[in-house]
Design an enzyme around this catalytic site. Structure first.
Site, PDB file in Angstrom:
ATOM      1  N   ASP A  87      38.805  46.911  41.527  1.00 54.98           N
ATOM      2  CA  ASP A  87      38.136  47.799  40.580  1.00 54.98           C
ATOM      3  C   ASP A  87      38.719  47.694  39.169  1.00 54.98           C
ATOM      4  O   ASP A  87      39.875  47.306  38.977  1.00 54.98           O
ATOM      5  CB  ASP A  87      38.179  49.243  41.062  1.00 54.98           C
TER       6      ASP A  87
ATOM      7  N   GLU B 173      42.167  51.519  43.030  1.00 55.79           N
ATOM      8  CA  GLU B 173      43.509  51.608  42.442  1.00 55.79           C
ATOM      9  C   GLU B 173      43.479  52.318  41.099  1.00 55.79           C
ATOM     10  O   GLU B 173      44.389  53.077  40.764  1.00 55.79           O
ATOM     11  CB  GLU B 173      44.101  50.205  42.284  1.00 55.79           C
TER      12      GLU B 173
END
Length: 364
Positions: free
Chosen positions: A73, A130
């Site tokens: 991400d 994350e």
């Protein structure tokens, strides 16, 4: 390794919008790596339906010599990839996530594939949350970390080439204050002012900051009320604390409980919600052993790089607290993560991959 193939794959990954809350993009990049590791044991964990996690193993065992970890991400909203797609100019590649950390994921694969059939038991985690504190994948990371001796996090190296040995921990809270609305002119005595209580908490929480000790507090958001003629019945604050010392987080928790039990405004109701947590990453004995091996290899390869303690958190934080020997920032060099000017130094890619490979060979 084939650098041209690496860069073509990097272009594919960078040109997909995959912010932490972008399901289609996250699914695309997850599928990409699922195919890339087709010869491995690949476990697909759907979890919340938005942020899938891959757990990849070179063999079906209960314990691992090494855990590699990286995230798919980014922090960028949808449309960013179209606005500034992957581009190469000389030795520099740009685009959203090119440095943090699409390149690190590809470097991780280049390292891993050389040791797939070695005597080392390897586990790989690729998550997609994350950048939002790994709220979804934290439990899975911890579960695999308990089975692991050493770990390498392929977050990128700093722009000066430095890697990361220690990180501050962080904790995030959302505090909601529920009071009672009333007309500020006609019946102020009937109101319970949520903003006044929230303001008191902001001042008390902020007293916990001690920058000399490296303990920070930042109240970043405060909302409440809808007119000066109305006693506000609701207010919300959001804040974070960071430190290398876990006692800082314990002091924050004690302070919140004390404030809740002793309200400044009579009749107020307070809800405390933890919305993010990473324990401090400190250099434990196994980490030091791993670091010493990196030092040997850096000298052999003539890599100019030091080790940094940083205030930013990563998934390494979840592993260090378990006693895992973990080092971070072993990916390629670049800079300006989370910015439009984010960049990757192409000439650093192969050298950093070689460095990690040589370290792993020392464990065979």
């Amino acid at each position: 390794m084939d650098l041209n193939t690496y860069l073509k794959n990097l272009e594919i990954l960078v040109n997909v919008d995959c912010g932490s809350n972008t399901p289609e993009g996250l699914q695309f990049v997850t599928n990409f790596f699922q195919k890339l590791y087709k010869d491995w044991i690949v476990e697909y964990h759907e979890l919340n339906g938005i942020n899938p996690v891959l757990v990849i193993k070179n063999r079906d065992v209960d314990n691992f010599d090494f855990l590699f970890i990286g995230h798919n991400d980014t922090v960028f909203p949808e449309g960013t990839a179209a606005q500034r797609p992957f581009k190469i100019e000389g030795d520099i590649a740009t685009g959203p996530g090119v440095y943090d950390m699409k390149s690190g994921l590809l470097s991780m694969y280049e390292v891993a594939k050389e040791f797939k059939d070695s005597s080392l038991n390897i586990c790989i985690i690729i998550n997609t949350d994350e950048e939002i504190s790994s709220l979804i994948s934290r439990e899975l990371i911890t579960e695999m970390g308990k089975k692991t001796k050493y770990a390498l996090v392929f977050e990128p190296a700093r722009k000066n080439g430095n890697m990361v040995s220690e990180r501050k921990g962080l904790i995030k809270y959302e505090i909601t204050f529920n009071g009672k609305a009333a007309h500020a002119g006609i019946a102020p005595q009937n109101g319970i002012n949520a903003i006044v209580e929230a303001s008191h908490w902001v001042l008390e929480i902020s007293k916990l900051q001690n920058l000399e000790l490296g303990n920070s507090i930042n109240v970043g958001i405060i909302n409440g009320g809808f007119g000066v003629n109305t006693i506000p019945d609701k207010a919300i604050i959001k804040f974070e604390g960071r430190s290398h010392d876990i006692n800082h987080f314990e002091n924050i928790e004690k302070t919140l409980n004390r404030l809740k039990e002793n309200p400044y405004v009579e009749g107020i109701n307070v809800e405390i919600k933890e919305i993010g947590y990473r324990p401090p990453l400190v250099l434990n004995p196994l980490s030091k052993e791993l670091l010493d091996k990196f030092e040997i290899v850096k000298k052999q390869l003539k890599i100019d790089s030091n080790w940094e303690k940083t205030g930013g958190g990563s998934d390494a934080n979840f592993l260090g607290i378990l006693g895992v020997g973990v080092l971070d920032g072993v990916g390629p060099v670049g800079g300006n993560s989370h910015e439009a000017s984010e960049y990757l130094v192409i000439s650093s890619i192969e050298k950093r991959i070689e460095m990690v490979k040589e370290v792993l060979k020392m464990f065979l």
